[in-house]
Design an enzyme around this catalytic site. Structure first.
Site, PDB file in Angstrom:
ATOM      1  CD  GLU A  46      68.499  96.241  10.903  1.00  0.00           C
ATOM      2  OE1 GLU A  46      67.672  95.313  10.932  1.00  0.00           O
ATOM      3  OE2 GLU A  46      68.907  96.749   9.845  1.00  0.00           O
ATOM      4  CE  LYS A 115      70.458  95.939   6.654  1.00  0.00           C
ATOM      5  NZ  LYS A 115      69.047  96.168   7.046  1.00  0.00           N
ATOM      6  CB  CYS A 149      69.071  92.859   9.410  1.00  0.00           C
ATOM      7  SG  CYS A 149      67.337  92.345   9.357  1.00  0.00           S
TER       8      CYS A 149
END
Ligand SMILES: O=C(O)CCC(=O)C(=O)O
Length: 263
Positions: A46, A115, A149
């Site tokens: 990430e 995200k 994540c």
């Protein structure tokens, strides 16, 4: 063909140093494709371009992801590989997104995912803009999805990808100590409950007081860890077989037994 060779680029990321990070990533990409067998898919961590230097993120983020897209697209076409380009800080008209790109063997953009869940513990919601669409795509014609994540703490998202057909899920991350137990447990749970392959790539190294533990891993649809890294910068490889997803799903038919009208 339902099997793929995967390479996980478990790299260190220098917060606020995009030049150093681009150089490191290029070096690791080249090293990864020299392996025998050559990987079919490479995955990066990430926010590998900038790290989480959030106060400077407006200046450091890649404008429209252009530099990243050019690099990865050219690399994929030259080496005939797929790359899940982790995620990057991507400046879209002054809004910074945490964007994951997937490029196919021809260098064509196969997916773009921002995200969705921003990590409040690290103030991400103050500096970044969350995504509004899920990340479902194909790799060599095989159904895949991606989350980033903190997204793995939201089982509904992975379940949605599985319901939409994903048989493997990519997870770039910057997940730090002291939450290794959460990382391993959540990834394993996502693999078991959705009966899919989970392919994660976490960074290593230190940023300020935060220490990132790596432990990138590939987990099969039965929940067994096929490969798991330590805390060093390295490239991990694994072979996955999506035929196993079908076998596990017919042995314990979770998707047939769901009763979503009750919950
Ligand atoms: O959920 C966690 O413990 C870590 C998440 C995180 O560091 C992130 O999403 O950036």
């Amino acid at each position: 063909m339902s099997s793929l060779h995967i390479a996980l680029l478990q790299m260190d990321v220098k917060a606020g140093e995009p030049e150093a990070n681009f150089a490191k990533l290029e070096q690791m990409l080249l090293q990864a494709v020299q392996a025998d067998p050559k990987p079919d898919v490479l995955i990066c961590p990430e926010m590998w371009n900038t790290g989480f230097d959030l106060e400077e993120i407006q200046q450091q983020a890649d404008p429209e992801g252009k530099r990243t897209r050019e690099l990865i697209s050219g690399f994929c076409a030259e080496h005939s590989v797929n790359v899940v380009a982790g995620s990057i800080a991507n400046n879209v008209n002054g809004e910074v997104r945490n964007t994951l790109y997937v490029f196919d063997r021809n260098g064509k953009l196969a997916a773009e995912y921002d995200k969705i869940h921003l990590f409040r513990l690290m103030d991400e919601e103050k500096y970044l803009t969350g995504g509004e669409k899920i990340g479902r795509f194909e790799i060599d014609g095989l159904p895949a999805g991606a989350v980033i994540c903190y997204d793995i703490r939201f089982p509904e998202l992975s379940r949605r990808l599985a319901l939409d057909g994903a048989k493997m899920m990519f997870v770039p991350a910057q997940w730090p100590h002291p939450r290794l137990n959460h990382w391993r447990t959540l990834l394993t749970a996502r693999a078991i409950e959705n009966q899919m392959v989970v392919i994660s790539c976490n960074r290593v190294g230190q940023s300020g007081d935060t220490s990132f533990f790596g432990h990138s891993m590939v987990i099969d649809p039965w929940g067994e860890i096929i490969v798991e890294g330590g805390e060093e910068e390295t490239i991990l490889t694994a072979q996955i077989d999506l035929g196993e997803v079908d076998r596990v799903r017919s042995k314990i038919p979770v998707f047939q037994d769901r009763r979503p009208h009750l919950y």
